[in-house]
Design a protein around this motif. Structure first.
Motif, PDB file in Angstrom:
ATOM      1  N   VAL A 152      43.290  30.334  20.031  1.00 14.36           N
ATOM      2  CA  VAL A 152      42.054  30.719  20.734  1.00 14.36           C
ATOM      3  C   VAL A 152      42.303  30.769  22.234  1.00 14.36           C
ATOM      4  CG1 VAL A 152      39.682  30.035  21.251  1.00 14.36           C
ATOM      5  CG2 VAL A 152      40.563  29.816  18.928  1.00 14.36           C
ATOM      6  N   PHE A 153      43.045  29.803  22.738  1.00 14.05           N
ATOM      7  CA  PHE A 153      43.386  29.788  24.161  1.00 14.05           C
ATOM      8  C   PHE A 153      44.158  31.040  24.549  1.00 14.05           C
ATOM      9  CE2 PHE A 153      46.759  28.934  27.245  1.00 14.05           C
ATOM     10  CZ  PHE A 153      46.016  28.581  28.362  1.00 14.05           C
ATOM     11  N   LEU A 154      45.138  31.416  23.732  1.00  9.76           N
ATOM     12  CA  LEU A 154      45.941  32.606  24.027  1.00  9.76           C
ATOM     13  C   LEU A 154      45.085  33.867  24.052  1.00  9.76           C
ATOM     14  CD1 LEU A 154      49.289  32.203  22.041  1.00  9.76           C
ATOM     15  CD2 LEU A 154      48.990  32.278  24.512  1.00  9.76           C
ATOM     16  N   GLY A 155      44.149  33.956  23.106  1.00  8.80           N
ATOM     17  CA  GLY A 155      43.327  35.147  23.056  1.00  8.80           C
ATOM     18  C   GLY A 155      42.331  35.254  24.188  1.00  8.80           C
ATOM     19  N   ALA A 156      41.809  34.115  24.655  1.00  8.98           N
ATOM     20  CA  ALA A 156      40.733  34.138  25.646  1.00  8.98           C
ATOM     21  C   ALA A 156      41.220  34.024  27.082  1.00  8.98           C
ATOM     22  CB  ALA A 156      39.748  32.999  25.353  1.00  8.98           C
ATOM     23  N   VAL A 157      42.410  33.496  27.299  1.00 11.05           N
ATOM     24  CA  VAL A 157      42.836  33.227  28.676  1.00 11.05           C
ATOM     25  C   VAL A 157      43.111  34.513  29.441  1.00 11.05           C
ATOM     26  CG1 VAL A 157      45.315  33.041  28.146  1.00 11.05           C
ATOM     27  CG2 VAL A 157      44.347  31.763  30.080  1.00 11.05           C
ATOM     28  N   PHE A 158      43.615  35.547  28.772  1.00  9.74           N
ATOM     29  CA  PHE A 158      43.968  36.769  29.499  1.00  9.74           C
ATOM     30  C   PHE A 158      42.740  37.555  29.965  1.00  9.74           C
ATOM     31  CE2 PHE A 158      47.794  36.081  26.774  1.00  9.74           C
ATOM     32  CZ  PHE A 158      48.657  35.755  27.799  1.00  9.74           C
ATOM     33  N   PRO A 159      41.683  37.727  29.140  1.00  9.85           N
ATOM     34  CA  PRO A 159      40.476  38.361  29.689  1.00  9.85           C
ATOM     35  C   PRO A 159      39.862  37.577  30.840  1.00  9.85           C
ATOM     36  CG  PRO A 159      40.419  38.391  27.297  1.00  9.85           C
ATOM     37  CD  PRO A 159      41.571  37.530  27.679  1.00  9.85           C
ATOM     38  N   ALA A 160      39.894  36.241  30.751  1.00 14.01           N
ATOM     39  CA  ALA A 160      39.348  35.423  31.841  1.00 14.01           C
ATOM     40  C   ALA A 160      40.158  35.613  33.116  1.00 14.01           C
ATOM     41  CB  ALA A 160      39.331  33.949  31.428  1.00 14.01           C
ATOM     42  N   PHE A 161      41.472  35.664  32.967  1.00  9.11           N
ATOM     43  CA  PHE A 161      42.331  35.848  34.143  1.00  9.11           C
ATOM     44  C   PHE A 161      42.112  37.220  34.770  1.00  9.11           C
ATOM     45  CE2 PHE A 161      46.219  37.811  35.743  1.00  9.11           C
ATOM     46  CZ  PHE A 161      46.526  36.978  36.810  1.00  9.11           C
ATOM     47  N   VAL A 162      42.122  38.274  33.959  1.00 10.61           N
ATOM     48  CA  VAL A 162      41.995  39.637  34.484  1.00 10.61           C
ATOM     49  C   VAL A 162      40.647  39.822  35.189  1.00 10.61           C
ATOM     50  CG1 VAL A 162      41.816  42.064  33.834  1.00 10.61           C
ATOM     51  CG2 VAL A 162      43.595  40.635  32.815  1.00 10.61           C
ATOM     52  N   ALA A 163      39.577  39.302  34.573  1.00  7.51           N
ATOM     53  CA  ALA A 163      38.255  39.447  35.192  1.00  7.51           C
ATOM     54  C   ALA A 163      38.197  38.716  36.531  1.00  7.51           C
ATOM     55  CB  ALA A 163      37.181  38.904  34.248  1.00  7.51           C
ATOM     56  N   THR A 164      38.734  37.506  36.579  1.00  4.59           N
ATOM     57  CA  THR A 164      38.692  36.730  37.823  1.00  4.59           C
ATOM     58  C   THR A 164      39.566  37.362  38.895  1.00  4.59           C
ATOM     59  OG1 THR A 164      38.362  34.735  36.503  1.00  4.59           O
ATOM     60  CG2 THR A 164      38.977  34.433  38.799  1.00  4.59           C
ATOM     61  N   TYR A 165      40.756  37.755  38.521  1.00  4.98           N
ATOM     62  CA  TYR A 165      41.657  38.385  39.488  1.00  4.98           C
ATOM     63  C   TYR A 165      41.051  39.675  40.040  1.00  4.98           C
ATOM     64  CZ  TYR A 165      45.749  40.834  41.311  1.00  4.98           C
ATOM     65  OH  TYR A 165      46.616  41.533  42.119  1.00  4.98           O
ATOM     66  N   THR A 166      40.492  40.503  39.177  1.00  2.00           N
ATOM     67  CA  THR A 166      39.877  41.756  39.619  1.00  2.00           C
ATOM     68  C   THR A 166      38.702  41.499  40.546  1.00  2.00           C
ATOM     69  OG1 THR A 166      40.524  42.793  37.525  1.00  2.00           O
ATOM     70  CG2 THR A 166      38.814  43.893  38.816  1.00  2.00           C
ATOM     71  N   ALA A 167      37.905  40.482  40.231  1.00  2.00           N
ATOM     72  CA  ALA A 167      36.737  40.171  41.063  1.00  2.00           C
ATOM     73  C   ALA A 167      37.160  39.733  42.456  1.00  2.00           C
ATOM     74  CB  ALA A 167      35.906  39.083  40.398  1.00  2.00           C
ATOM     75  N   VAL A 168      38.175  38.881  42.537  1.00  2.00           N
ATOM     76  CA  VAL A 168      38.605  38.372  43.842  1.00  2.00           C
ATOM     77  C   VAL A 168      39.270  39.477  44.661  1.00  2.00           C
ATOM     78  CG1 VAL A 168      40.088  36.696  45.008  1.00  2.00           C
ATOM     79  CG2 VAL A 168      38.820  36.029  42.960  1.00  2.00           C
ATOM     80  N   ARG A 169      40.117  40.269  44.021  1.00  2.00           N
ATOM     81  CA  ARG A 169      40.797  41.335  44.748  1.00  2.00           C
ATOM     82  C   ARG A 169      39.825  42.419  45.211  1.00  2.00           C
ATOM     83  NH1 ARG A 169      44.568  40.129  47.428  1.00  2.00           N
ATOM     84  NH2 ARG A 169      44.982  42.341  47.691  1.00  2.00           N
ATOM     85  N   ILE A 195      33.059  32.611  45.359  1.00  2.00           N
ATOM     86  CA  ILE A 195      32.607  32.380  43.981  1.00  2.00           C
ATOM     87  C   ILE A 195      31.353  33.192  43.653  1.00  2.00           C
ATOM     88  CG2 ILE A 195      31.773  30.650  42.357  1.00  2.00           C
ATOM     89  CD1 ILE A 195      34.729  30.474  42.846  1.00  2.00           C
ATOM     90  N   PRO A 196      30.274  33.115  44.460  1.00  2.00           N
ATOM     91  CA  PRO A 196      29.074  33.893  44.110  1.00  2.00           C
ATOM     92  C   PRO A 196      29.320  35.399  44.044  1.00  2.00           C
ATOM     93  CG  PRO A 196      28.545  32.230  45.763  1.00  2.00           C
ATOM     94  CD  PRO A 196      30.031  32.268  45.657  1.00  2.00           C
ATOM     95  N   ALA A 197      30.137  35.922  44.953  1.00  4.63           N
ATOM     96  CA  ALA A 197      30.386  37.362  44.957  1.00  4.63           C
ATOM     97  C   ALA A 197      31.249  37.804  43.777  1.00  4.63           C
ATOM     98  CB  ALA A 197      31.056  37.778  46.269  1.00  4.63           C
ATOM     99  N   SER A 198      32.011  36.886  43.198  1.00  3.87           N
ATOM    100  CA  SER A 198      32.901  37.231  42.087  1.00  3.87           C
ATOM    101  C   SER A 198      32.231  37.087  40.732  1.00  3.87           C
ATOM    102  CB  SER A 198      34.152  36.347  42.128  1.00  3.87           C
ATOM    103  OG  SER A 198      34.849  36.491  43.349  1.00  3.87           O
ATOM    104  N   LEU A 199      31.158  36.309  40.643  1.00  6.25           N
ATOM    105  CA  LEU A 199      30.548  36.019  39.344  1.00  6.25           C
ATOM    106  C   LEU A 199      30.065  37.250  38.581  1.00  6.25           C
ATOM    107  CD1 LEU A 199      28.586  32.706  40.032  1.00  6.25           C
ATOM    108  CD2 LEU A 199      30.667  33.020  38.680  1.00  6.25           C
ATOM    109  N   PRO A 200      29.508  38.293  39.234  1.00  6.17           N
ATOM    110  CA  PRO A 200      29.071  39.463  38.453  1.00  6.17           C
ATOM    111  C   PRO A 200      30.178  40.134  37.655  1.00  6.17           C
ATOM    112  CG  PRO A 200      28.064  39.511  40.618  1.00  6.17           C
ATOM    113  CD  PRO A 200      29.067  38.398  40.649  1.00  6.17           C
ATOM    114  N   ILE A 201      31.440  39.929  38.033  1.00  8.60           N
ATOM    115  CA  ILE A 201      32.552  40.479  37.271  1.00  8.60           C
ATOM    116  C   ILE A 201      33.164  39.423  36.359  1.00  8.60           C
ATOM    117  CG2 ILE A 201      34.851  41.528  37.458  1.00  8.60           C
ATOM    118  CD1 ILE A 201      33.999  42.782  40.059  1.00  8.60           C
ATOM    119  N   ILE A 202      33.182  38.174  36.800  1.00  9.62           N
ATOM    120  CA  ILE A 202      33.825  37.109  36.020  1.00  9.62           C
ATOM    121  C   ILE A 202      33.052  36.828  34.738  1.00  9.62           C
ATOM    122  CG2 ILE A 202      34.409  34.661  35.991  1.00  9.62           C
ATOM    123  CD1 ILE A 202      35.081  34.861  38.936  1.00  9.62           C
TER     124      ILE A 202
END
Length: 279
Positions: A152-169, A195-202
């Motif tokens: 479950v960790f393997l499946g969920a960690v990559f979408p969480a990472f991509v969304a967070t990275y995209t939001a910050v960048r 953090i607040p500005a990134s949440l709509p994508i995260i």
């Protein structure tokens, strides 16, 4: 009367009355009601297809038969045992994925130098399906909860990472510069702007990660577990208990829908300031 009509037509646009629109019943504008109507229509069509014999009831039991199977398993307690096991595995694996994925996404999004080292590794591991990890996962963790947590960790960690990275960048640097000009400290910059500005994508990314987590836990339970809804489906298939097979699938869909709805409600509350939520 004709004169009045001509006078109304000759009046400036801002003085003309807009044509009255029919008022839509308030209940039809309620999103929860429309969601319930959509689900009801889906199950009604399913029931009709099986009742008319268009679909073989042995291959796909009717909703009434599936509800009866769910009720029987709920009464004897087996449903709650398998449901609790799957829910625990998803919760633990998803929580770990959120912590690791979001933390790594924030770090890589903020420091480009770190991203240059980490992103190639992530992009190389991300396309590998969780199913391919099952043999090595069994070697590492054996048959038990730890293997399911890991998948479950393997499946969920990559979408969480991509969304967070995209939001910050994608964050508007003018907001950061404005906060710095107003005297914001690095911690305030992180907590009050980044953090607040990134949440709509995260947050939408986390909902996607939750769905992937459910797919992974069922995959793990089909092969590497002795409890859980996936294990229930597999055992029922071997015994040709098709009602229980579909009942397990429906249970997964319902609990996944409920968890996603909770996350969506949190997302709306947290992102109430966003234009997409105001509209």
């Amino acid at each position: 009367m004709e004169a009045n009509t001509k006078a109304h037509a000759a009046a400036p646009p801002f003085m003309q009355r807009a044509p009255r629109r029919r008022a839509t019943p308030r209940i039809l504008t309620d999103r929860s009601f429309r969601a319930a109507m959509g689900l009801t229509a889906f199950f009604a069509v399913w029931q009709a297809l099986t009742s008319l014999g268009i679909i073989d009831a042995f291959l796909l039991p009717s909703p009434v038969a599936v509800a009866g199977a769910l009720w029987d398993m709920a009464l004897d307690g087996s449903l709650w045992v398998h449901f609790g096991a799957s829910l625990q595995r998803v919760a633990v694996g998803f929580a770990l994925a959120c912590v690791v994925g979001m933390a790594l996404g924030l770090i890589c999004g903020w420091w480009r130098g770190v991203a240059d080292f980490v992103r190639p590794v992530v992009e190389a591991l991300r396309p590998i399906p969780p199913l391919a990890w099952i043999p090595i996962t069994i070697l590492w963790f054996g048959l038990g909860d730890a293997a399911s947590y890991f998948l479950v960790f393997l499946g969920a960690v990559f979408p969480a990472f991509v969304a967070t990275y995209t939001a910050v960048r994608g964050l508007d640097r003018n907001q950061m510069n404005a906060a710095l000009c107003l005297g914001a400290t690095p911690w305030q910059l992180f907590t009050d702007v980044l953090i607040p500005a990134s949440l709509p994508i995260i947050l939408p990314g986390l909902r996607i990660a939750l769905g992937v987590g459910w797919m992974c836990v069922v995959t793990a339970e089909l092969i590497a577990a002795q409890t859980g809804l996936g294990y229930l489906i597999q055992q029922s298939r071997m015994l040709f208990q098709i009602n229980n097979v579909v009942a397990g699938m429906v249970a997964i869909g319902l609990v996944g829908f409920a968890m996603s709805a909770v996350l969506e409600r949190i997302e709306r509350r947290v992102n109430a300031w966003a234009p997409s939520e105001r509209n």
